[in-house]
Design an enzyme around this catalytic site. Structure first.
Site, PDB file in Angstrom:
ATOM      1  CG  ASP A  81      -2.433  -2.394   7.154  1.00  0.00           C
ATOM      2  OD1 ASP A  81      -3.586  -2.374   7.619  1.00  0.00           O
ATOM      3  OD2 ASP A  81      -2.020  -1.570   6.320  1.00  0.00           O
ATOM      4  CE  LYS A 111     -10.553   0.357   2.309  1.00  0.00           C
ATOM      5  NZ  LYS A 111      -9.604   1.358   2.809  1.00  0.00           N
ATOM      6  CB  ALA A 144      -7.188  -2.465   5.865  1.00  0.00           C
ATOM      7  CD1 TRP A 186      -2.650   1.649   0.491  1.00  0.00           C
ATOM      8  CD2 TRP A 186      -2.056   1.827   2.637  1.00  0.00           C
ATOM      9  NE1 TRP A 186      -3.394   2.665   1.041  1.00  0.00           N
ATOM     10  CE2 TRP A 186      -3.051   2.800   2.357  1.00  0.00           C
ATOM     11  CE3 TRP A 186      -1.547   1.743   3.930  1.00  0.00           C
ATOM     12  CZ2 TRP A 186      -3.517   3.680   3.322  1.00  0.00           C
ATOM     13  CZ3 TRP A 186      -2.010   2.624   4.900  1.00  0.00           C
ATOM     14  CH2 TRP A 186      -2.986   3.579   4.594  1.00  0.00           C
TER      15      TRP A 186
END
Length: 394
Positions: free
Chosen positions: A208, A243, A210, A127
């Site tokens: 991470d 999300k 997400a 990312w």
């Protein structure tokens, strides 16, 4: 003194959004920005979120501060969703953050405080904001191999070979599920091998996560994270609710730290709270409160999980439809990886020139490295994209 400031490069995805909006074509397709869209092109407010917000409006009696680390009920609820029972409560520190981005930023600041000589390892690709934050904090960085551009799958051998170079005290950023930008994930056996390597090297994983619930389901998407957290003495986990709860603008996230013992949990918690105080004092509460209410209420949680599952299966169906459309057009299964990837994104493997050709000729907007947001499609635009991919010679 402002004359000494340097101009900053415009965010490429934000620039792509502007270009898309200005395109007059009715058949244009936005596969760039990383937000979920329903078949009508809308990013909806989830039913459980609406219900929880209404309940909050009706019952909230104050807008006073909560706590520097956020409401403990939110920390407990979200850590439970991500980690299950993988970590004992007396070894888990946690602090609410302004989104997953805030959690990553605070995690890297914490790592720098713990080890001023830390080096951050990131997947190639990763990312872009990982790279930006690392650069902003002036931390040394090393990229490790991750994605095979030929097979469009994880190049696990190269990944492990590169990670063999990590040193004690280094931080290795891992994507918990639904890897952004590639969509290619580690399987559980590969998670076990990575965990074993990091344990031997004395490196600290920063996971991470997400997109929990967007890949193979809430539990399956957390399996790798839980294995790392239950196996190693130390780990950092940055979770985002943008999300899977659809609360993008509420900036709702959590940073968790698994510590070796209760004493170090106390010290780590103090440092998490200190970092919050220095950066923004109190974290946002509205989104966190809504998420906590949903997770702690059986009826709201059941409705949220049902709608989240609909979102997940819709994306899987679009993946399958696109892979089949490309197979029909090319007589080849070389695009089968699209159906195998998970989450919102896949990296198509197109060159920047091919990506630009799809934009100019067909109105297909995706990031220059050919990352495409599957959730930007619907059943009617799949064929437009398939025709553009074939016409561009991908």
């Amino acid at each position: 003194m402002f004359e000494h400031l340097n101009a900053q490069a415009q965010d490429k995805i934000m620039a792509l959004m502007v270009e898309y909006r200005e395109d007059p074509r009715d058949t244009k397709v936005d596969l760039g920005v990383g937000v979920y869209k329903d078949p009508t092109g809308n990013t909806p407010v989830m039913r459980a979120v609406k219900a929880a917000e209404q309940r909050l409006i009706d019952t909230e009696t104050t807008k006073s501060y909560t706590a520097l680390a956020g409401d403990p009920a939110f920390v407990n609820a979200l850590s439970g969703l991500v980690l299950g029972d993988a970590v004992e409560a007396d070894r888990l520190a946690g602090a609410a953050q302004p989104g997953g981005t805030g959690a990553i930023h605070q995690a890297l600041e914490l790592a720098k405080m713990a080890n001023p000589d830390v080096t951050i390892w990131v997947s190639q690709p990763t990312w872009p904001n990982h790279l930006s934050i690392i650069k902003h904090l002036k931390l040394p960085m090393v990229e490790y191999s991750y994605f095979d551009n030929d097979t469009r799958a994880v190049d696990f051998g190269a990944m492990m070979s590169d990670l063999d170079g990590v040193k004690q005290g280094d931080v290795v950023i891992l994507h918990g599920c639904c890897h952004n930008p590639t969509g290619a994930n580690l399987n559980l056996e590969q998670w076990r091998e990575v965990t074993e390597l990091l344990g031997k090297k004395g490196a600290l994983p920063l996971i991470d996560i997400a997109y929990q619930g967007f890949g193979d389901g809430l539990e399956a998407d957390a399996a790798g994270v839980r294995h790392v957290a239950s196996t190693l003495d130390e780990a950092l986990i940055a979770a985002s609710c943008s999300k899977n709860f659809g609360v993008y603008r509420e900036r709702t996230g959590l940073l968790m730290a698994k510590t070796p013992d209760e004493k170090l949990k106390t010290v780590t918690q103090q440092n998490l709270t200190h970092l919050n105080r220095q950066n923004f004092s109190f974290p946002p509460d509205h989104g966190a409160r809504v998420v906590q209410m949903i997770l702690d209420d059986p009826t709201l949680r059941a409705d949220w999980e049902s709608e989240l599952e609909d979102v997940r299966t819709t994306m899987l169906a679009l993946r399958k439809q696109l892979a089949e459309a490309l197979q029909a057009r090319t007589g080849s299964d070389r695009f089968g990886f699209i159906a195998e990837h998970r989450g919102m994104f896949s990296r198509l493997g197109a060159t920047p020139e091919q990506v630009n050709a799809m934009k100019e000729k067909h109105g297909i907007y995706m990031v220059g490295d050919s990352r495409m947001n599957i959730a930007g499609l619907n059943k009617d635009t799949v064929d437009i994209l398939a025709d553009a991919i074939v016409d561009a010679g991908v």
